[in-house]
Design an enzyme around this catalytic site. Structure first.
Site, mmCIF file in Angstrom:
data_model
loop_
_atom_site.group_PDB
_atom_site.id
_atom_site.type_symbol
_atom_site.label_atom_id
_atom_site.label_comp_id
_atom_site.label_asym_id
_atom_site.label_seq_id
_atom_site.Cartn_x
_atom_site.Cartn_y
_atom_site.Cartn_z
ATOM 1 N N SER A 11 0.774 -1.238 0.000
ATOM 2 C CA SER A 11 0.000 0.000 0.000
ATOM 3 C C SER A 11 0.801 1.282 0.000
ATOM 4 C CB SER A 11 -0.981 0.011 1.170
ATOM 5 O OG SER A 11 -2.181 -0.607 0.782
ATOM 6 N N LYS A 69 -0.070 3.664 -2.706
ATOM 7 C CA LYS A 69 -1.088 4.710 -2.605
ATOM 8 C C LYS A 69 -0.460 6.101 -2.627
ATOM 9 C CE LYS A 69 -4.712 2.017 -0.278
ATOM 10 N NZ LYS A 69 -4.161 0.668 -0.166
ATOM 11 N N SER A 120 -5.861 3.031 4.906
ATOM 12 C CA SER A 120 -5.417 2.362 3.682
ATOM 13 C C SER A 120 -6.583 1.725 2.945
ATOM 14 C CB SER A 120 -4.359 1.306 3.994
ATOM 15 O OG SER A 120 -3.538 1.074 2.882
#
Length: 459
Positions: free
Chosen positions: A152, A155, A209
């Site tokens: 993640s 992101k 997240s």
């Protein structure tokens, strides 16, 4: 007529050309080719030479650790517990010019640090990098250009791409397609048909997240092609930033075939994020509320930032956590101390004996202990590799306060045990002879453009 510089000639230039601020590489005995093979070289000693640099091995040990070979200095590591993990995906073939972005000394699978500086901390991450957000100086790293899967922390690339495009006050509606994420993967709790401000969605993405938040934002910023257009824009942004080893397949960082990044690329991406005052405000915020959806009989609820760094590290600016079976634990964290802003990026870590954010904090402590002039390379500016006039990304302006009632900024508070949240599966950066610097940069750009279209990707 477009002139192309042959890859072989370019490699020869790279092997003979001195690079400012680091020692000129010299020819070395070739190492065995492997999935991480690159141009071999050995650093010539001398004043200001990063110490020491040797040919990268390309080897990976059974626990996923990059092995040092051919005299490369091994990265300081602590023993991590054995874990059951998914098979490590095969990275794309190494592209030699991509491994020297930021300086020839960074082309190593081992350790590169300034001479005479304290040893970096022993951690479980397989690769890492520490850099100055404002000057762009790279302070040190371990396999900074080794391919790894991002989880993640990807992101952040979504944020660097879409945050400048989207109006935070715009109200958007979540769709069933946005909520189509892997079972048991991290989500903020958006509901199909729910109406949310773009700001709320960003906070859900960075705090919890939220993978559905990533899908929504990629769709919103992807134009007529929706989320697919958003991912394409992410890859275009990565190239503009100089993150040549980064290829996004999903906007969230959920694993996808051919999806890779490197510690160096993550630092470039993080630098772009922290240059945005909106991102800085969100990253340091502590909590907000997801609004109720009366028409859907959905109650509102509070969420909080799950990055422990902002609660426990003095001067923390924020960052991003990540985890998947492929990637293991990944982390990006930034902090300010004595007017100096540093970022630490790490990939392939295990959470014991130190969790991902704690490893990031240890690297930041090490970085702050170094002299301000210490460096082994630099973070390239956006457009620099394409020959465009670079736009400096380092800024030091203080973040503006969020609108009243929206988000409460993080404040100093007693330490608390966030271990449960941190451990749960969160799928939550020259001249040489007659060859001029301009010719080298032009050659790099031409070779990279050609490889962009035909570079093999793992399926």
């Amino acid at each position: 007529m477009r002139v192309r510089l042959p890859a072989a000639m370019l490699a020869a230039v790279l092997l003979t050309a001195p690079v400012p601020a680091v020692a000129a590489p010299t020819a070395a005995t070739p190492v065995a080719a492997g999935p991480f093979a690159a141009v071999p070289f050995a650093a010539a000693p001398g004043p200001g030479t990063p110490a020491p640099v040797s040919p990268p091995s390309g080897a990976v040990t059974p626990d996923g650790t990059a092995a040092a070979a051919g005299g490369a200095v091994p990265c300081p590591r602590v023993a991590a517990p054995k874990v059951t993990r998914s098979p490590r995906p095969t990275p794309p073939p190494a592209v030699p010019p991509d491994r020297v972005v930021g300086g020839a000394a960074l082309d190593t699978a081992g350790l590169v640090v300034p001479p005479g500086t304290p040893a970096p901390p022993a951690i479980t991450a397989t690769s890492w990098l520490v850099a100055d957000l404002d000057t762009g100086a790279v302070l040190g790293g371990c396999g900074p250009h080794e391919y790894a899967t991002p989880a993640s922390v990807q992101k952040l690339l979504l944020a660097a791409t879409m945050m400048p495009r989207l109006d935070p006050k715009q109200i958007v509606t979540a769709t069933p397609a946005d909520l189509d994420i892997a079972p048991n993967s991290s989500a903020v709790g958006l509901v199909a048909g729910g109406r949310y401000s773009v700001e709320t969605v960003w906070l859900g993405l960075l705090f919890n997240s939220g993978n559905e938040a990533a899908n929504l934002l990629a769709r919103l910023g992807g134009g007529a092609d929706g989320a697919a257009g958003g991912v394409r824009a992410m890859n275009e942004q990565a190239r503009r930033l100089g993150a040549l080893q980064t290829h996004a397949v999903t906007p969230s960082g959920l694993d996808g075939p051919g999806q890779f990044t490197s510690a160096y690329d993550l630092a470039l991406i993080a630098r772009a994020c922290f240059a945005d005052p909106t991102f800085r405000r969100y990253a340091r915020a502590e909590r907000t509320r997801i609004p109720a959806q009366p028409a859907l009989k959905q109650k509102g609820f509070q969420i909080q930032n799950e990055n422990p760094l902002i609660y426990r590290y003095p001067g923390a600016l924020g960052g991003k956590t990540g985890f998947t079976d492929y990637a293991r634990h990944t982390y990006v964290g930034a902090a300010e101390r004595d007017g100096r802003r540093l970022v630490a990026t790490l990939l392939g870590a295990e959470p014991r004996p130190m969790r991902g954010w704690e490893q990031g904090a240890a690297l930041l402590d090490w970085g702050f202990s170094l002299p301000r002039e210490a460096t082994v390379g630099h973070l390239v500016e956006p457009g620099e590799l394409d020959g465009a006039a670079p736009a400096p990304t380092g800024v030091t302006a203080e973040p503006e306060p969020l609108p009243a009632g929206t988000v409460r900024p993080a404040a100093a508070r007693p330490a608390r045990d966030d271990s449960a949240a941190d451990r749960r599966p969160l799928t939550i950066g020259y001249a040489a002879g007659t060859v001029t610097l301009a010719a080298l940069v032009l050659g790099l750009a031409l070779v990279r453009r050609r490889r962009r279209t035909d570079r093999p990707r793992t399926r």
